[in-house]
Design a protein around this motif. Sequence first.
Motif, PDB file in Angstrom:
ATOM      1  N   GLY A   1      52.525  44.085  46.254  1.00  0.00           N
ATOM      2  CA  GLY A   1      53.090  42.906  46.884  1.00  0.00           C
ATOM      3  C   GLY A   1      54.188  42.344  46.009  1.00  0.00           C
ATOM      4  O   GLY A   1      54.206  42.562  44.799  1.00  0.00           O
ATOM      5  N   PHE A   2      55.117  41.623  46.599  1.00  0.00           N
ATOM      6  CA  PHE A   2      56.249  41.085  45.856  1.00  0.00           C
ATOM      7  C   PHE A   2      55.824  40.082  44.795  1.00  0.00           C
ATOM      8  O   PHE A   2      56.445  39.981  43.745  1.00  0.00           O
ATOM      9  CB  PHE A   2      57.260  40.439  46.810  1.00  0.00           C
ATOM     10  N   ASP A   3      54.742  39.335  45.039  1.00  0.00           N
ATOM     11  CA  ASP A   3      54.314  38.330  44.064  1.00  0.00           C
ATOM     12  C   ASP A   3      52.791  38.271  43.981  1.00  0.00           C
ATOM     13  O   ASP A   3      52.090  38.990  44.689  1.00  0.00           O
ATOM     14  CB  ASP A   3      54.906  36.951  44.391  1.00  0.00           C
ATOM     15  N   SER A   4      52.279  37.393  43.132  1.00  0.00           N
ATOM     16  CA  SER A   4      50.840  37.313  42.875  1.00  0.00           C
ATOM     17  C   SER A   4      50.048  36.750  44.060  1.00  0.00           C
ATOM     18  O   SER A   4      48.823  36.856  44.082  1.00  0.00           O
ATOM     19  CB  SER A   4      50.566  36.473  41.625  1.00  0.00           C
ATOM     20  N   ASN A   5      50.718  36.191  45.058  1.00  0.00           N
ATOM     21  CA  ASN A   5      50.030  35.665  46.244  1.00  0.00           C
ATOM     22  C   ASN A   5      49.891  36.700  47.356  1.00  0.00           C
ATOM     23  O   ASN A   5      49.304  36.414  48.393  1.00  0.00           O
ATOM     24  CB  ASN A   5      50.775  34.437  46.783  1.00  0.00           C
ATOM     25  N   SER A   6      50.441  37.887  47.162  1.00  0.00           N
ATOM     26  CA  SER A   6      50.430  38.919  48.205  1.00  0.00           C
ATOM     27  C   SER A   6      49.027  39.471  48.400  1.00  0.00           C
ATOM     28  O   SER A   6      48.435  40.036  47.478  1.00  0.00           O
ATOM     29  CB  SER A   6      51.389  40.050  47.834  1.00  0.00           C
ATOM     30  N   ARG A   7      48.495  39.282  49.610  1.00  0.00           N
ATOM     31  CA  ARG A   7      47.173  39.783  49.988  1.00  0.00           C
ATOM     32  C   ARG A   7      47.254  40.226  51.446  1.00  0.00           C
ATOM     33  O   ARG A   7      48.003  39.664  52.224  1.00  0.00           O
ATOM     34  CB  ARG A   7      46.096  38.697  49.910  1.00  0.00           C
ATOM     35  N   GLY A   8      46.445  41.203  51.796  1.00  0.00           N
ATOM     36  CA  GLY A   8      46.342  41.582  53.198  1.00  0.00           C
ATOM     37  C   GLY A   8      46.458  43.079  53.408  1.00  0.00           C
ATOM     38  O   GLY A   8      46.518  43.867  52.474  1.00  0.00           O
ATOM     39  N   ARG A   9      46.484  43.434  54.678  1.00  0.00           N
ATOM     40  CA  ARG A   9      46.498  44.829  55.098  1.00  0.00           C
ATOM     41  C   ARG A   9      47.908  45.398  55.043  1.00  0.00           C
ATOM     42  O   ARG A   9      48.885  44.677  55.218  1.00  0.00           O
ATOM     43  CB  ARG A   9      45.937  44.936  56.508  1.00  0.00           C
TER      44      ARG A   9
ATOM     45  N   GLN B   1      52.802  42.117  34.437  1.00  0.00           N
ATOM     46  CA  GLN B   1      54.117  41.491  34.415  1.00  0.00           C
ATOM     47  C   GLN B   1      54.202  40.283  35.341  1.00  0.00           C
ATOM     48  O   GLN B   1      54.843  39.289  35.009  1.00  0.00           O
ATOM     49  CB  GLN B   1      55.226  42.490  34.809  1.00  0.00           C
ATOM     50  N   ASP B   2      53.595  40.368  36.527  1.00  0.00           N
ATOM     51  CA  ASP B   2      53.726  39.264  37.489  1.00  0.00           C
ATOM     52  C   ASP B   2      52.411  38.857  38.151  1.00  0.00           C
ATOM     53  O   ASP B   2      52.392  37.970  38.996  1.00  0.00           O
ATOM     54  CB  ASP B   2      54.760  39.599  38.561  1.00  0.00           C
ATOM     55  N   GLY B   3      51.301  39.502  37.794  1.00  0.00           N
ATOM     56  CA  GLY B   3      50.009  39.155  38.362  1.00  0.00           C
ATOM     57  C   GLY B   3      49.801  39.625  39.787  1.00  0.00           C
ATOM     58  O   GLY B   3      48.834  39.238  40.439  1.00  0.00           O
ATOM     59  N   SER B   4      50.692  40.500  40.278  1.00  0.00           N
ATOM     60  CA  SER B   4      50.562  40.983  41.659  1.00  0.00           C
ATOM     61  C   SER B   4      49.541  42.120  41.733  1.00  0.00           C
ATOM     62  O   SER B   4      49.362  42.884  40.792  1.00  0.00           O
ATOM     63  CB  SER B   4      51.915  41.453  42.194  1.00  0.00           C
ATOM     64  N   LEU B   5      48.872  42.213  42.878  1.00  0.00           N
ATOM     65  CA  LEU B   5      47.889  43.264  43.118  1.00  0.00           C
ATOM     66  C   LEU B   5      48.598  44.548  43.542  1.00  0.00           C
ATOM     67  O   LEU B   5      49.684  44.495  44.119  1.00  0.00           O
ATOM     68  CB  LEU B   5      46.924  42.841  44.222  1.00  0.00           C
ATOM     69  N   TYR B   6      47.953  45.689  43.269  1.00  0.00           N
ATOM     70  CA  TYR B   6      48.515  46.956  43.738  1.00  0.00           C
ATOM     71  C   TYR B   6      47.429  47.998  43.917  1.00  0.00           C
ATOM     72  O   TYR B   6      46.359  47.918  43.336  1.00  0.00           O
ATOM     73  CB  TYR B   6      49.605  47.464  42.790  1.00  0.00           C
ATOM     74  N   ASP B   7      47.745  48.985  44.770  1.00  0.00           N
ATOM     75  CA  ASP B   7      46.930  50.175  44.976  1.00  0.00           C
ATOM     76  C   ASP B   7      47.794  51.369  44.621  1.00  0.00           C
ATOM     77  O   ASP B   7      49.022  51.329  44.766  1.00  0.00           O
ATOM     78  CB  ASP B   7      46.481  50.314  46.438  1.00  0.00           C
TER      79      ASP B   7
END
Length: 174
Positions: free
Chosen positions: A152-160, A80-86
């Motif tokens: 993450g809220f958007d597709s740029n969300s990266r990190g710990r 839907q938005d290209g965001s990453l998830y676990d």
Amino acid sequence: MRFHKIGSISLITLLMTLLIGGLGSVALSQKQPSGLSGNMIKTIAPSAQTLPNTKQNQSNEQIILDIQGALEEGDLVLPQDGSLYDEHTFEGRAGQSVAIDLESADFDTFLILLDPQERIVGQHDDVSQDNFNSTLNVSLPVDGTYTVIANGFDSNSRGRYQLLIRTPTQSASQ
């Protein structure tokens, strides 16, 4: 819980490593979230509820899961938005109250809780205008394995990030 494409030789090696080492359990699945295809397996860390030494914090709450994770390249992607998830799972009981916190200093978090039938129980974005962490306080509707989506809220969300799932314990006076 992570989904990984894997060959039959690697699958056997992974199963042996996890089961002999006591690190968790493995489930083979043909059904993939969000339209993914191919054979995949998901590794499932043992629930804190099944461990004999479940942690208790200072406020008399039982810690169900306390996970340090990261959203990074190679993680699952929401179409839907290209965001990453676990994905992370825990065992819950009908009527059990749980508090779920997803915190990160690296990105704007988004939290989703799915019931055992993969229906959304709750979701949360920001604690406040100044706090981009996510929190949910819910009463679980049914017994079973629940899935928490650390997103993450958007597709740029990266990190710990840190995911904490806890439930208050009943005091003797209640």
